[in-house]
Design a protein around this motif. Structure first.
Motif, PDB file in Angstrom:
ATOM      1  N   GLU A 136       9.234 109.313 -19.482  1.00  0.00           N
ATOM      2  CA  GLU A 136      10.387 108.415 -19.647  1.00  0.00           C
ATOM      3  C   GLU A 136      11.140 108.733 -20.929  1.00  0.00           C
ATOM      4  O   GLU A 136      12.380 108.815 -20.943  1.00  0.00           O
ATOM      5  CB  GLU A 136       9.917 106.963 -19.681  1.00  0.00           C
ATOM      6  N   ILE A 137      10.416 108.896 -22.013  1.00  0.00           N
ATOM      7  CA  ILE A 137      11.045 109.157 -23.296  1.00  0.00           C
ATOM      8  C   ILE A 137      11.763 110.501 -23.275  1.00  0.00           C
ATOM      9  O   ILE A 137      12.888 110.640 -23.788  1.00  0.00           O
ATOM     10  CB  ILE A 137      10.002 109.100 -24.426  1.00  0.00           C
ATOM     11  N   ALA A 138      11.147 111.497 -22.662  1.00  0.00           N
ATOM     12  CA  ALA A 138      11.769 112.822 -22.567  1.00  0.00           C
ATOM     13  C   ALA A 138      13.074 112.760 -21.784  1.00  0.00           C
ATOM     14  O   ALA A 138      14.005 113.538 -22.029  1.00  0.00           O
ATOM     15  CB  ALA A 138      10.804 113.804 -21.908  1.00  0.00           C
ATOM     16  N   ALA A 139      13.163 111.806 -20.854  1.00  0.00           N
ATOM     17  CA  ALA A 139      14.368 111.649 -20.034  1.00  0.00           C
ATOM     18  C   ALA A 139      15.411 110.754 -20.700  1.00  0.00           C
ATOM     19  O   ALA A 139      16.456 110.463 -20.114  1.00  0.00           O
ATOM     20  CB  ALA A 139      13.996 111.086 -18.673  1.00  0.00           C
ATOM     21  N   GLY A 140      15.124 110.294 -21.935  1.00  0.00           N
ATOM     22  CA  GLY A 140      16.079 109.463 -22.661  1.00  0.00           C
ATOM     23  C   GLY A 140      15.910 107.972 -22.466  1.00  0.00           C
ATOM     24  O   GLY A 140      16.730 107.179 -22.914  1.00  0.00           O
ATOM     25  N   SER A 141      14.832 107.573 -21.792  1.00  0.00           N
ATOM     26  CA  SER A 141      14.547 106.152 -21.575  1.00  0.00           C
ATOM     27  C   SER A 141      13.661 105.636 -22.711  1.00  0.00           C
ATOM     28  O   SER A 141      12.925 106.407 -23.333  1.00  0.00           O
ATOM     29  CB  SER A 141      13.827 105.982 -20.235  1.00  0.00           C
ATOM     30  N   PRO A 142      13.708 104.329 -22.985  1.00  0.00           N
ATOM     31  CA  PRO A 142      12.830 103.780 -24.030  1.00  0.00           C
ATOM     32  C   PRO A 142      11.358 103.732 -23.648  1.00  0.00           C
ATOM     33  O   PRO A 142      10.505 103.482 -24.494  1.00  0.00           O
ATOM     34  CB  PRO A 142      13.391 102.370 -24.256  1.00  0.00           C
ATOM     35  N   GLY A 143      11.029 103.954 -22.381  1.00  0.00           N
ATOM     36  CA  GLY A 143       9.620 103.994 -21.984  1.00  0.00           C
ATOM     37  C   GLY A 143       9.012 102.645 -21.668  1.00  0.00           C
ATOM     38  O   GLY A 143       7.793 102.465 -21.804  1.00  0.00           O
ATOM     39  N   VAL A 144       9.825 101.706 -21.223  1.00  0.00           N
ATOM     40  CA  VAL A 144       9.345 100.346 -20.973  1.00  0.00           C
ATOM     41  C   VAL A 144       8.255 100.308 -19.899  1.00  0.00           C
ATOM     42  O   VAL A 144       7.223  99.647 -20.067  1.00  0.00           O
ATOM     43  CB  VAL A 144      10.518  99.419 -20.572  1.00  0.00           C
ATOM     44  N   GLU A 145       8.459 101.003 -18.790  1.00  0.00           N
ATOM     45  CA  GLU A 145       7.478 100.958 -17.704  1.00  0.00           C
ATOM     46  C   GLU A 145       6.166 101.625 -18.119  1.00  0.00           C
ATOM     47  O   GLU A 145       5.078 101.127 -17.811  1.00  0.00           O
ATOM     48  CB  GLU A 145       8.045 101.621 -16.448  1.00  0.00           C
ATOM     49  N   GLY A 146       6.264 102.758 -18.813  1.00  0.00           N
ATOM     50  CA  GLY A 146       5.048 103.414 -19.277  1.00  0.00           C
ATOM     51  C   GLY A 146       4.284 102.541 -20.255  1.00  0.00           C
ATOM     52  O   GLY A 146       3.043 102.495 -20.233  1.00  0.00           O
ATOM     53  N   ASP A 147       5.006 101.829 -21.101  1.00  0.00           N
ATOM     54  CA  ASP A 147       4.379 100.906 -22.044  1.00  0.00           C
ATOM     55  C   ASP A 147       3.657  99.793 -21.286  1.00  0.00           C
ATOM     56  O   ASP A 147       2.515  99.440 -21.609  1.00  0.00           O
ATOM     57  CB  ASP A 147       5.452 100.324 -22.971  1.00  0.00           C
ATOM     58  N   ARG A 148       4.334  99.255 -20.281  1.00  0.00           N
ATOM     59  CA  ARG A 148       3.711  98.183 -19.492  1.00  0.00           C
ATOM     60  C   ARG A 148       2.428  98.681 -18.825  1.00  0.00           C
ATOM     61  O   ARG A 148       1.399  98.005 -18.839  1.00  0.00           O
ATOM     62  CB  ARG A 148       4.690  97.685 -18.417  1.00  0.00           C
ATOM     63  N   ARG A 149       2.493  99.863 -18.233  1.00  0.00           N
ATOM     64  CA  ARG A 149       1.313 100.424 -17.553  1.00  0.00           C
ATOM     65  C   ARG A 149       0.165 100.656 -18.532  1.00  0.00           C
ATOM     66  O   ARG A 149      -1.002 100.430 -18.195  1.00  0.00           O
ATOM     67  CB  ARG A 149       1.688 101.732 -16.863  1.00  0.00           C
ATOM     68  N   PHE A 150       0.499 101.114 -19.726  1.00  0.00           N
ATOM     69  CA  PHE A 150      -0.547 101.381 -20.716  1.00  0.00           C
ATOM     70  C   PHE A 150      -1.302 100.113 -21.070  1.00  0.00           C
ATOM     71  O   PHE A 150      -2.543 100.064 -21.019  1.00  0.00           O
ATOM     72  CB  PHE A 150       0.062 101.998 -21.977  1.00  0.00           C
TER      73      PHE A 150
END
Length: 259
Positions: A136-150
């Motif tokens: 997500e971060i590499a694609a320019g997103s803040p990474g909200v979904e990855g953070d939630r999953r973590f």
């Protein structure tokens, strides 16, 4: 007295400035990366002052809609200035400290338990969440979904039904704190790095280290511009400062909350 008969609150002057800026961006068809007019130019408009312009820029920065570069002006982050109503921002500011306290208390223990009880499947799930956030971060997103999953994977690995139920009960508020944190400049990559440190400790089965890493992470999460913003910090004599074109930097105020 009925609420319907109570005097209507007078809009803060900086809220009126935000409305004018929103109209300007739409009329000029500005987009991400475009520069807003200098503060001194905005303050020359009737009924506007340098103080109210700075306050408006602060609110837009708090919401991650603009980026103010010291001495270099203020730039749009997205294609609009569709700002959240200030009253909603104030309400979130009031409840955020309690949410952050609850997260630190619960998730620090969850990380410790996860280190003690995790299985290979749990480690795989946490690792997959890290990969998702990295993408997500590499694609320019803040990474909200990855953070939630973590955080969900760490909670699952802890195998504490009561704590899991508690986390689920405040899930909506956790989402608010997550979004608020990840829109801070440079925060997504820093959060990812801290997630990796938590994962390493859980992988090693080191509960104490996992708890320490989670606590450090959540204290970073708590460092957001919103909590240093004062919605009522408006000079009552501001209206007498109309059209002040005095020299000053073009960039908005509002310090960067990065650590």
């Amino acid at each position: 007295m009925s609420d319907a008969l109570r005097p209507m609150a007078r809009p803060r002057l900086y809220e009126q400035v935000i409305d004018r800026l929103r109209q300007y961006v739409a009329e000029q068809r500005l987009g991400a990366g475009d520069k807003l007019p200098a503060e001194r130019d905005l303050a020359q408009q009737p009924g506007v002052s340098r103080t109210s312009v700075k306050q408006a820029i602060d609110v837009l920065q708090v919401q991650g809609l603009v980026e103010a570069r010291h001495g270099g002006g203020t730039y749009l982050v997205g294609d609009t200035l569709d700002a959240e109503p200030v009253e909603q921002l104030v309400e979130r500011r009031q409840r955020l400290p309690d949410v952050l306290d609850a997260r630190e208390a619960a998730e620090t223990k969850l990380a410790e338990l996860a280190a003690q009880r995790r299985t290979k499947a749990d480690l795989d799930a946490i690792s997959a969440a890290l990969d998702h956030m990295r993408e997500e971060i590499a694609a320019g997103s803040p990474g909200v979904e990855g953070d939630r999953r973590f955080h969900a994977a760490v909670t699952a690995a802890a195998r504490s039904h009561i704590l899991a139920e508690f986390m689920n009960s405040i899930a909506e508020r956790i989402t608010e704190s997550r979004t608020e944190s990840l829109r801070q400049p440079g925060r997504p990559s820093r959060s990812l790095t801290q997630h990796v440190a938590i994962f390493d400790a859980i992988s090693l089965g080191d509960g104490r280290r996992a708890a320490t890493a989670m606590r450090r992470h959540l204290r970073t999460v708590a460092k957001v511009r919103l909590l240093s913003w004062n919605p009522d910090d408006e000079n009552p004599d501001d209206a007498g400062d109309e059209g002040d074109g005095a020299a000053g930097g073009e960039g908005g105020s509002g310090g960067d909350a990065r650590e």
